[in-house]
Motif scaffolding. Structure first.
Motif, mmCIF file in Angstrom:
data_model
loop_
_atom_site.group_PDB
_atom_site.id
_atom_site.type_symbol
_atom_site.label_atom_id
_atom_site.label_comp_id
_atom_site.label_asym_id
_atom_site.label_seq_id
_atom_site.Cartn_x
_atom_site.Cartn_y
_atom_site.Cartn_z
ATOM 1 N N ARG A 227 0.841 -1.195 0.000
ATOM 2 C CA ARG A 227 0.000 0.000 0.000
ATOM 3 C C ARG A 227 0.887 1.260 0.000
ATOM 4 N NH1 ARG A 227 -2.052 3.049 3.661
ATOM 5 N NH2 ARG A 227 -1.219 1.856 5.391
ATOM 6 N N LEU A 228 2.021 1.191 0.690
ATOM 7 C CA LEU A 228 2.928 2.343 0.730
ATOM 8 C C LEU A 228 3.729 2.476 -0.567
ATOM 9 C CD1 LEU A 228 4.239 1.928 4.404
ATOM 10 C CD2 LEU A 228 2.772 3.763 3.562
ATOM 11 N N VAL A 229 4.176 1.351 -1.099
ATOM 12 C CA VAL A 229 5.030 1.380 -2.299
ATOM 13 C C VAL A 229 4.207 1.692 -3.557
ATOM 14 C CG1 VAL A 229 6.670 0.026 -3.712
ATOM 15 C CG2 VAL A 229 6.657 -0.251 -1.246
ATOM 16 N N ARG A 230 2.980 1.234 -3.583
ATOM 17 C CA ARG A 230 2.037 1.458 -4.690
ATOM 18 C C ARG A 230 2.584 1.076 -6.074
ATOM 19 N NH1 ARG A 230 -0.878 7.148 -3.973
ATOM 20 N NH2 ARG A 230 -2.039 6.263 -5.704
ATOM 21 N N PRO A 231 3.019 -0.179 -6.236
ATOM 22 C CA PRO A 231 3.531 -0.600 -7.553
ATOM 23 C C PRO A 231 2.393 -0.820 -8.541
ATOM 24 C CG PRO A 231 3.389 -2.478 -6.106
ATOM 25 C CD PRO A 231 2.988 -1.291 -5.284
ATOM 26 N N THR A 232 2.744 -0.846 -9.807
ATOM 27 C CA THR A 232 1.774 -1.185 -10.862
ATOM 28 C C THR A 232 2.114 -2.546 -11.454
ATOM 29 O OG1 THR A 232 1.554 1.149 -11.342
ATOM 30 C CG2 THR A 232 0.759 -0.344 -13.032
ATOM 31 N N VAL A 233 3.392 -2.906 -11.360
ATOM 32 C CA VAL A 233 3.846 -4.162 -11.958
ATOM 33 C C VAL A 233 4.513 -5.012 -10.869
ATOM 34 C CG1 VAL A 233 5.381 -5.177 -13.706
ATOM 35 C CG2 VAL A 233 4.148 -3.056 -14.220
ATOM 36 N N TYR A 234 4.188 -6.307 -10.901
ATOM 37 C CA TYR A 234 4.782 -7.255 -9.959
ATOM 38 C C TYR A 234 5.519 -8.349 -10.710
ATOM 39 C CZ TYR A 234 1.732 -5.572 -6.176
ATOM 40 O OH TYR A 234 1.105 -4.821 -5.225
ATOM 41 N N LEU A 235 6.708 -8.675 -10.254
ATOM 42 C CA LEU A 235 7.410 -9.861 -10.742
ATOM 43 C C LEU A 235 7.496 -10.830 -9.566
ATOM 44 C CD1 LEU A 235 9.028 -11.166 -13.104
ATOM 45 C CD2 LEU A 235 11.092 -10.187 -12.079
ATOM 46 N N LEU A 236 6.817 -11.963 -9.702
ATOM 47 C CA LEU A 236 6.801 -12.968 -8.623
ATOM 48 C C LEU A 236 7.857 -14.011 -8.935
ATOM 49 C CD1 LEU A 236 2.925 -13.524 -8.461
ATOM 50 C CD2 LEU A 236 4.299 -11.816 -7.233
ATOM 51 N N MET A 237 8.863 -14.106 -8.097
ATOM 52 C CA MET A 237 9.971 -15.009 -8.417
ATOM 53 C C MET A 237 9.839 -16.323 -7.659
ATOM 54 S SD MET A 237 13.241 -12.661 -9.150
ATOM 55 C CE MET A 237 13.641 -12.496 -7.466
ATOM 56 N N GLY A 238 9.526 -17.361 -8.409
ATOM 57 C CA GLY A 238 9.507 -18.705 -7.845
ATOM 58 C C GLY A 238 8.119 -19.167 -7.445
#
Ligand code: URA
Length: 199
Positions: free
Chosen positions: A118-129
Motif C-alpha cells: 500500500r505504501l510502495v504502490r507498484p503497478t507491476v509485480y514480478l513474482l519469483m519462484g
C-alpha cells in the motif's frame, strides 16, 4: 525534499519499525534481522521472492546472496536503476535451514506485506519462484506452467517467473528468466512508468 516525500519517509520509517517489532510467528525467534526491502520506497515495480536466506538474515537486506547477484546482474543489464524497483519477500524472517515458509508463516506476514504494498504502490509485480506465486496469487498452478503469463488484477500487472536460485541450479532455464525480465521492462515502458531505453 517536498512535504509529501517527507511524509512518505516518515510513514515508511514507522512501517519498518512495526516490521522490526513483529512477533507474529515463530520465525521471529530465530531471526537475526527482519528483512524488509531494498530499492525505492515508492517504485513502479515490486519484485517478490520467498524469504530471506542466511546472507539476507545476516545483512537485513533481501537478495544479497548468490540469487541476488544474478538478479542484480539482470536488472543492471536491462537498464533498471534502484529507484525503479522495490525488492521484498513473502516472509520477512528467515525460515530455519532455508525451508519453504509454511502457510501459517506466510499468513502471519501478510498484513505487513499488504501494508508495504500500500505504501510502495507498484503497478507491476514480478513474482519469483513457486512460493511467491502460490502465496501471492493463491494459486496452485505450478510455476513452470504459470511463468511468463501476465495476470491483471486491480489495475496491476503481475508476472510469475522462475526463482534465480532455480536458474542457478538449472542453467537451461536461464532464457526464461531473461525473457520475463525483458517483458517486465517492456510493460513498464508501455505504461510510461520508466524511461525508454535509448537504442
Ligand atoms: N531467496 C529469496 O526468495 N529471497 C531472498 O531474499 C533471498 C533468496
Amino acid at each position: 525534499m517536498t512535504k509529501l516525500q517527507d511524509q512518505r519517509e516518515k510513514h515508511w520509517e514507522a512501517f519498518v519499525g512495526r516490521c522490526q517489532a513483529c512477533r507474529a510467528c515463530e520465525l521471529s525467534e530465530s531471526r537475526q534481522n527482519v528483512v524488509v526491502w531494498r530499492g525505492g520506497i515508492r517504485a513502479p515495480l515490486v519484485i517478490l521472492g520467498e524469504g530471506p536466506g542466511a546472507d539476507e538474515d545476516r545483512l537485513g537486506l533481501p537478495f544479497v546472496g548468490r540469487s541476488g547477484k544474478l538478479l542484480d546482474q539482470l536488472l543492471t543489464s536491462f537498464g533498471f536503476d534502484a529507484g525503479d524497483y522495490h525488492i521484498a519477500n513473502i516472509v520477512k524472517c528467515r525460515p530455519p535451514g532455508n525451508r519453504v515458509p509454511t502457510e501459517e508463516e506466510a499468513r502471519a506476514c501478510r498484513p505487513l506485506l499488504k501494508e508495504q504494498l500500500r505504501l510502495v504502490r507498484p503497478t507491476v509485480y514480478l513474482l519469483m519462484g513457486a512460493t511467491a506465486h502460490r502465496y501471492f496469487m493463491g494459486s496452485s498452478t505450478g510455476i513452470t506452467q504459470a511463468r511468463g503469463i501476465w495476470t491483471e488484477s486491480n489495475n496491476c500487472h503481475i508476472l510469475p517467473t522462475f526463482h534465480p536460485a532455480y536458474v542457478l541450479r538449472d542453467p537451461s532455464k536461464r532464457t526464461f528468466l531473461w525473457q520475463d525480465i525483458a517483458a517486465v521492462r517492456q510493460k513498464l515502458e508501455e505504461l510510461d512508468l520508466i524511461e525508454k531505453l535509448k537504442a
